[in-house]
Design a protein around this motif. Sequence first.
Motif, PDB file in Angstrom:
ATOM      1  N   CYS A  59      -5.884  33.293   9.567  1.00 32.44           N
ATOM      2  CA  CYS A  59      -5.474  33.302  10.974  1.00 32.44           C
ATOM      3  C   CYS A  59      -4.010  32.871  11.000  1.00 32.44           C
ATOM      4  O   CYS A  59      -3.682  31.782  10.526  1.00 32.44           O
ATOM      5  N   SER A  60      -3.155  33.730  11.551  1.00 35.42           N
ATOM      6  CA  SER A  60      -1.725  33.411  11.540  1.00 35.42           C
ATOM      7  C   SER A  60      -1.396  32.226  12.452  1.00 35.42           C
ATOM      8  O   SER A  60      -0.358  31.601  12.303  1.00 35.42           O
ATOM      9  N   LEU A  61      -2.300  31.896  13.382  1.00 37.58           N
ATOM     10  CA  LEU A  61      -2.076  30.747  14.267  1.00 37.58           C
ATOM     11  C   LEU A  61      -2.582  29.444  13.643  1.00 37.58           C
ATOM     12  O   LEU A  61      -2.145  28.363  14.000  1.00 37.58           O
ATOM     13  N   HIS A  62      -3.560  29.571  12.732  1.00 36.07           N
ATOM     14  CA  HIS A  62      -4.135  28.408  12.039  1.00 36.07           C
ATOM     15  C   HIS A  62      -4.338  28.812  10.573  1.00 36.07           C
ATOM     16  O   HIS A  62      -5.462  29.182  10.187  1.00 36.07           O
ATOM     17  N   PRO A  63      -3.271  28.740   9.783  1.00 34.88           N
ATOM     18  CA  PRO A  63      -3.337  29.311   8.414  1.00 34.88           C
ATOM     19  C   PRO A  63      -4.377  28.678   7.486  1.00 34.88           C
ATOM     20  O   PRO A  63      -4.681  29.251   6.437  1.00 34.88           O
ATOM     21  N   HIS A  64      -4.952  27.530   7.888  1.00 35.00           N
ATOM     22  CA  HIS A  64      -6.022  26.961   7.055  1.00 35.00           C
ATOM     23  C   HIS A  64      -7.320  27.760   7.202  1.00 35.00           C
ATOM     24  O   HIS A  64      -8.248  27.590   6.408  1.00 35.00           O
ATOM     25  N   MET A  65      -7.388  28.627   8.198  1.00 34.01           N
ATOM     26  CA  MET A  65      -8.567  29.482   8.378  1.00 34.01           C
ATOM     27  C   MET A  65      -8.434  30.688   7.449  1.00 34.01           C
ATOM     28  O   MET A  65      -7.607  31.571   7.717  1.00 34.01           O
ATOM     29  N   THR A  66      -9.218  30.719   6.385  1.00 35.80           N
ATOM     30  CA  THR A  66      -9.130  31.828   5.429  1.00 35.80           C
ATOM     31  C   THR A  66     -10.521  32.413   5.168  1.00 35.80           C
ATOM     32  O   THR A  66     -11.539  31.731   5.346  1.00 35.80           O
ATOM     33  N   ALA A  67     -10.548  33.674   4.766  1.00 41.34           N
ATOM     34  CA  ALA A  67     -11.803  34.353   4.452  1.00 41.34           C
ATOM     35  C   ALA A  67     -11.489  35.600   3.627  1.00 41.34           C
ATOM     36  O   ALA A  67     -10.327  35.888   3.349  1.00 41.34           O
ATOM     37  N   HIS A  68     -12.544  36.328   3.236  1.00 46.09           N
ATOM     38  CA  HIS A  68     -12.398  37.519   2.398  1.00 46.09           C
ATOM     39  C   HIS A  68     -13.282  38.645   2.892  1.00 46.09           C
ATOM     40  O   HIS A  68     -14.406  38.414   3.323  1.00 46.09           O
ATOM     41  N   ILE A  69     -12.776  39.858   2.746  1.00 44.36           N
ATOM     42  CA  ILE A  69     -13.616  41.049   2.855  1.00 44.36           C
ATOM     43  C   ILE A  69     -13.598  41.689   1.476  1.00 44.36           C
ATOM     44  O   ILE A  69     -12.521  41.975   0.929  1.00 44.36           O
ATOM     45  N   ILE A  70     -14.771  41.872   0.883  1.00 46.34           N
ATOM     46  CA  ILE A  70     -14.846  42.514  -0.428  1.00 46.34           C
ATOM     47  C   ILE A  70     -15.410  43.919  -0.231  1.00 46.34           C
ATOM     48  O   ILE A  70     -16.512  44.095   0.281  1.00 46.34           O
ATOM     49  N   VAL A  71     -14.607  44.918  -0.619  1.00 49.68           N
ATOM     50  CA  VAL A  71     -15.028  46.318  -0.479  1.00 49.68           C
ATOM     51  C   VAL A  71     -15.445  46.811  -1.853  1.00 49.68           C
ATOM     52  O   VAL A  71     -14.629  46.892  -2.778  1.00 49.68           O
ATOM     53  N   LYS A  72     -16.751  47.090  -1.980  1.00 48.95           N
ATOM     54  CA  LYS A  72     -17.336  47.505  -3.265  1.00 48.95           C
ATOM     55  C   LYS A  72     -17.830  48.924  -3.148  1.00 48.95           C
ATOM     56  O   LYS A  72     -18.553  49.242  -2.189  1.00 48.95           O
ATOM     57  N   PRO A  73     -17.499  49.787  -4.125  1.00 44.84           N
ATOM     58  CA  PRO A  73     -18.056  51.145  -4.093  1.00 44.84           C
ATOM     59  C   PRO A  73     -19.577  51.082  -4.161  1.00 44.84           C
ATOM     60  O   PRO A  73     -20.119  50.282  -4.940  1.00 44.84           O
ATOM     61  N   SER A  74     -20.262  51.890  -3.360  1.00 43.31           N
ATOM     62  CA  SER A  74     -21.735  51.837  -3.356  1.00 43.31           C
ATOM     63  C   SER A  74     -22.310  52.792  -4.383  1.00 43.31           C
ATOM     64  O   SER A  74     -21.603  53.615  -4.920  1.00 43.31           O
TER      65      SER A  74
END
Length: 120
Positions: free
Chosen positions: A105-120
């Motif tokens: 989150c650019s307003l609260h940079p401590h908020m982080t996460a991931h999207i993992i895109v895996k071929p099915s």
Amino acid sequence: MKTVRLMRLGAMLFLALGALGATPSGSSFAIAAPVPRVQTVLIRNFAFEPAVLTISPGTTVTWTNADEDPHAVVANDKSFRSTALDTGGRYSFTFTRPGDYGYFCSLHPHMTAHIIVKPS
Ligand SMILES: [Cu+2]
């Protein structure tokens, strides 16, 4: 007597191998089940839920801000970026290429996460 025991052991091994052999067909059945092409990430209590989301290529992810404060979704590599989202605000992005997309989150940079895109 010994021969009978060996034969029983052989039969047990055969059954065990048969059980192992059955596993792949079980997984392919699971893969054949319909996969939702739209996924949601909730922004709540200054965190992304889920923090790690695994999807298949072509899936659209929609972030929804459930907080009273504004938040913004920005990829570490800048491949996607929302404007500031007020309460109830939404942002969507469709992931086409496999990879591990860290974002914050650019307003609260401590908020982080991931999207993992895996071929099915
Ligand atoms: Cu934020």
